[in-house]
Design an enzyme around this catalytic site. Sequence first.
Site, short mmCIF file in Angstrom:
data_model
loop_
_atom_site.label_atom_id
_atom_site.label_comp_id
_atom_site.label_asym_id
_atom_site.label_seq_id
_atom_site.Cartn_x
_atom_site.Cartn_y
_atom_site.Cartn_z
CE LYS A 111 4.22 10.64 -4.38
NZ LYS A 111 5.48 10.70 -3.64
CE LYS A 192 1.57 1.24 -3.58
NZ LYS A 192 2.92 1.77 -3.78
CE LYS A 195 5.12 5.93 3.77
NZ LYS A 195 6.27 6.58 3.17
#
Length: 331
Positions: A111, A192, A195
Amino acid sequence: MKTIFSGVQPSGNLHIGNYIGALSQWVKLQEESEAIFCIVDLHAITVPQEPKALREKILEIAALYLAVGIDPAKAHIFIQSENSDHVKLAWVLNTITPFGQLERMTQFKEKGEKHGENVGLFDYPVLMAADILLYQTDEVPVGEDQKQHLELARDLAQKFNSRFGQVFKLPNPLISPSGTARIMSLSDPTKKMSKSDNDPLGTINLLDSEEQIREKIKKAVTDSATHISKDHGSEAISNLLTIYAAFKNQSLESSLSELEGKSYSEFKNLLADLVVSKLSSIQQKYNEIRADENSLMLVLNDGRDFAIEKSQETMKKVLDAVGLGRPIPNH
Ligand code: AMP
Ligand code: TRP
């Protein structure tokens, strides 16, 4: 009765990976445990959020919790920032957290590279440990990606207990059944479903329209074969089969024997019908819940009151153990 605790960040759109890997498990768990489900808005601001959109997202997630079948008569739903004990305990835990252990967290690295680093992002796992430990949680249902964070929560509980005396229960991860813990992107089955995927075709969101769902399934990557066979070799097909089995509420084996021999396009039509029918019933409930904001507020009020009452018991023990503040008189 066991206590279970879990949470989702109010950022991005909830998708069928979240549903299969997390929410559908929660719905089962609420039957047999004291279930606490949090909307972790303090975690969400560790990457930049637009304030108005964040507020809206919090209610969207709360309504989706209810729409997928979380029942406020059985489980508690609340917003993290409405119970300040989370931040308070996170601070105390910060003081026993080794720097190096946070530096090794893969989610921080990923992130940080994507959104830019900040101290909150670095400290994210400690706040998550506080979320869990405040409620004397036995089990934490999460996807595989959260395992490393769960280990930190256990380590911190152990460390605190051995230094200050027994206060925290050691939480165990509850990783969803194999396969369902990791639903992959429809457009790139090596990634994966997420979002934050930039490719809209990779992710089916719980609030997607029928048209969007059908288009995404139609365009989903397959492999060089043309029909479903017993050795569903490729990742792409096995991912679609996992989604089918999950929505049908049956094992992968039963789905396979049902579908063996069907052409990929036949299979995709069946899968699209199944996903459309399931999501449209979720969406119908969602719309009803959003149309009655007062009831939603009452659910969140009850959840908040329950959370504060329960976390205060732990917080009192923490303050006593560490020697913070003045003794709280018994009343
Ligand atoms: P996130 O979307 O990262 O906020 O995750 C919310 C919850 O859904 C966590 O328990 C995740 O582990 C789970 N989850 C997220 N993405 C997936 C996925 N693609 N497959 C299965 N579970 C997932
Ligand atoms: N980090 C979790 C995720 O991104 C969300 C989360 C925050 C959580 N606090 C938690 C999950 C406590 C379980 C328990 O998915």
